[in-house]
Design a protein around this motif. Structure first.
Motif, short mmCIF file in Angstrom:
data_model
loop_
_atom_site.label_atom_id
_atom_site.label_comp_id
_atom_site.label_asym_id
_atom_site.label_seq_id
_atom_site.Cartn_x
_atom_site.Cartn_y
_atom_site.Cartn_z
N ALA A 1 -89.63 73.31 -3.22
CA ALA A 1 -89.85 71.89 -3.51
C ALA A 1 -91.10 71.71 -4.35
O ALA A 1 -91.12 70.93 -5.32
CB ALA A 1 -89.96 71.10 -2.21
N SER A 2 -92.16 72.42 -4.00
CA SER A 2 -93.41 72.33 -4.75
C SER A 2 -93.23 72.83 -6.19
O SER A 2 -93.75 72.24 -7.14
CB SER A 2 -94.50 73.14 -4.05
N ALA B 1 -90.50 72.77 -7.93
CA ALA B 1 -89.72 71.76 -8.66
C ALA B 1 -90.63 70.65 -9.17
O ALA B 1 -90.52 70.20 -10.32
CB ALA B 1 -88.64 71.19 -7.75
N GLY B 2 -91.55 70.20 -8.33
CA GLY B 2 -92.48 69.17 -8.77
C GLY B 2 -93.43 69.67 -9.85
O GLY B 2 -93.77 68.94 -10.79
N ASN C 1 -93.62 64.82 -8.91
CA ASN C 1 -94.53 65.87 -8.45
C ASN C 1 -95.16 65.49 -7.12
O ASN C 1 -95.26 66.31 -6.20
CB ASN C 1 -95.62 66.09 -9.50
N SER D 1 -92.73 65.94 -4.33
CA SER D 1 -92.51 67.35 -3.98
C SER D 1 -93.60 67.85 -3.03
O SER D 1 -93.33 68.61 -2.11
CB SER D 1 -92.47 68.22 -5.24
N SER E 1 -93.08 69.16 0.79
CA SER E 1 -93.63 70.44 1.21
C SER E 1 -94.50 70.28 2.46
O SER E 1 -94.38 71.07 3.42
CB SER E 1 -94.47 71.04 0.08
#
Length: 426
Positions: free
Chosen positions: A41-42, A44-45, A191, A194, A198
């Motif tokens: 997830a991080s 992706a951001g 961002n 994300s 996280s």
């Protein structure tokens, strides 16, 4: 041993056909799934933030030099805060460190649209976001060997690395489209979201604390010196540190000058540069997935330092060829070598570093990487202007070859010493 026995059957454990733990084996662990989801997830951001930050600074400053300011804002916090971050990770559980770092980065990302008209404000928030990452990264790295077995480190790191590269390849173009259609703010909001995801996922991660019970009572400077002393006397860690430094001295300049190489030496336009990045990304995404099927022991020198030789060969090709087809094909190999090398290197570092010193050792390696990268950027720019791009890439090939030779011989010597000690004990 209980966990290993529970996952002994191939179908249940996700072992590969040759009996090595595969990706499915580590995904069978709830703690790993949680860490993997948070890291993905991080990442992706970050894909949105990287594109939006570069374009925003370029709009504000109108120069490539202004864009390099963002790179500097990401490097300097590592050099300033790395030793402190390592001690923090070793004194406290890594999970709260990661959660607080994510929350700090979320606030920074949410604040970026508020300073979008000021280059100084953007630099300041990029600095702050990188400062939080200085604490997050070693905490995340020290968590992996706490939630998987030593023979699963390669598979675990492969899963995290491949997912991060894949989402960046897929989402970077989407980030550019979002900026073009809706402006910078939505990209920064993605961002921020994300980081929030996280943090929420990591809140319920349970990891055994690596440090000693009395770690909070220790003085900071002696603990920092202990980390440096361990790095100095541990032969395998020294070998990895040398490899890290030489690779950074090579990659800093060759990576930054790739766009110049594509346009000026190969005569390709921006589409050619995009294709080059896509080929590097494809190799980087696929490499660890293949690696995890064949390798579980991170101590094998061929898989730790062999990728350096592959990258050295690619730099050698780039130094001498004028063929776009040959150069672009070599870049796919570069991505493969970078990703597989990163996975085996990280796995060996995690396996060799004592649990109570992981934070300090991992941040030391971050400092070595960023310092070498910074030096490389400066020297590489001068070499490119005065001697030409071929010299830059030829120098990169020499540095990577030296890193491979030194690391390979040191690791083999350490293995021989370890084997002799075992025989003597018997």
């Amino acid at each position: 041993m209980l966990l290993r026995a529970q996952h002994g059957e191939s179908q249940l454990s996700g072992q590969t056909a040759n009996g090595r733990p595969g990706i499915r084996a580590v995904f069978a662990r709830p703690a790993y799934r949680r860490l993997w989801a948070a890291r993905t997830a991080s990442a992706a951001g970050d894909a949105f933030a990287t594109v939006a930050l570069s374009l925003l600074v370029l709009d504000l400053t109108g120069s490539g030099l202004g864009v390099t300011g963002v790179v500097a804002a990401e490097i300097v916090p590592v050099l300033l805060l790395g030793p402190v971050a390592g001690i923090v990770v070793d004194r406290w559980s890594p999970v709260p460190v990661m959660v607080y770092a994510d929350l700090a980065r979320m606030v920074c990302a949410l604040s970026l649209p508020l300073v979008a008209g000021s280059a100084a404000g953007v630099y300041a928030l990029a600095f702050a976001m990188s400062a939080a990452s200085v604490f997050f990264n070693p905490a995340a790295g020290s968590t992996v060997p706490s939630i998987v077995g030593s023979d699963e480190l390669v598979a675990a790191n492969s899963g995290i690395w491949s997912a991060a590269v894949f989402v960046q390849i897929v989402l970077a173009p989407a980030a550019g489209a979002v900026v073009l259609v809706a402006g910078y703010a939505p990209a920064f909001w993605v961002n921020a979201a994300s980081f929030a995801v996280s943090a929420l996922v990591l809140r319920k991660l349970r990891v055994d604390r690596a440090g000693s019970a009395d770690a909070s009572k220790d003085r900071w400077w002696p603990r920092a010196r202990e980390g440096f002393a361990l790095l100095g006397r541990h032969r395998v860690l020294r070998a990895l540190a040398v490899g890290q430094l030489f690779a950074a001295l090579s990659a800093g300049a060759t990576s930054a000058l790739l766009v110049v190489y594509i346009k000026d030496r190969l005569g390709l336009d921006s589409r050619g540069y995009g294709l080059a990045l896509a080929l590097i990304g494809a190799g980087a995404a696929l490499g660890p997935l293949a690696l995890s099927r064949f390798v579980s022991n991170p101590r094998r020198p061929a898989f730790v330092f062999g990728p350096y030789l592959l990258r050295a060969a690619v730099d050698g090709v780039l130094a001498f060829t004028l063929s776009p087809v040959l150069a672009l094909g070599a870049l796919a190999g570069y991505g493969l070598g970078t990703s597989t090398g990163a996975v085996t290197f990280t796995s060996l570092l995690q396996a060799e570093t004592p649990a109570e010193a992981r934070g300090r050792i991992f941040t030391a390696f971050d400092v070595i990487w960023q310092l070498g990268r910074l030096i490389s950027l400066g020297i590489g720019g001068i070499l490119a202007d005065r001697a030409g791009l071929p010299i830059v890439y030829a120098s990169g090939a020499v540095l990577l070859t030296a890193a491979a030779i030194i690391g390979w011989t040191s690791l083999r010597a350490a293995d021989k010493d370890h084997g002799s000690a075992r025989i003597h004990d018997i």
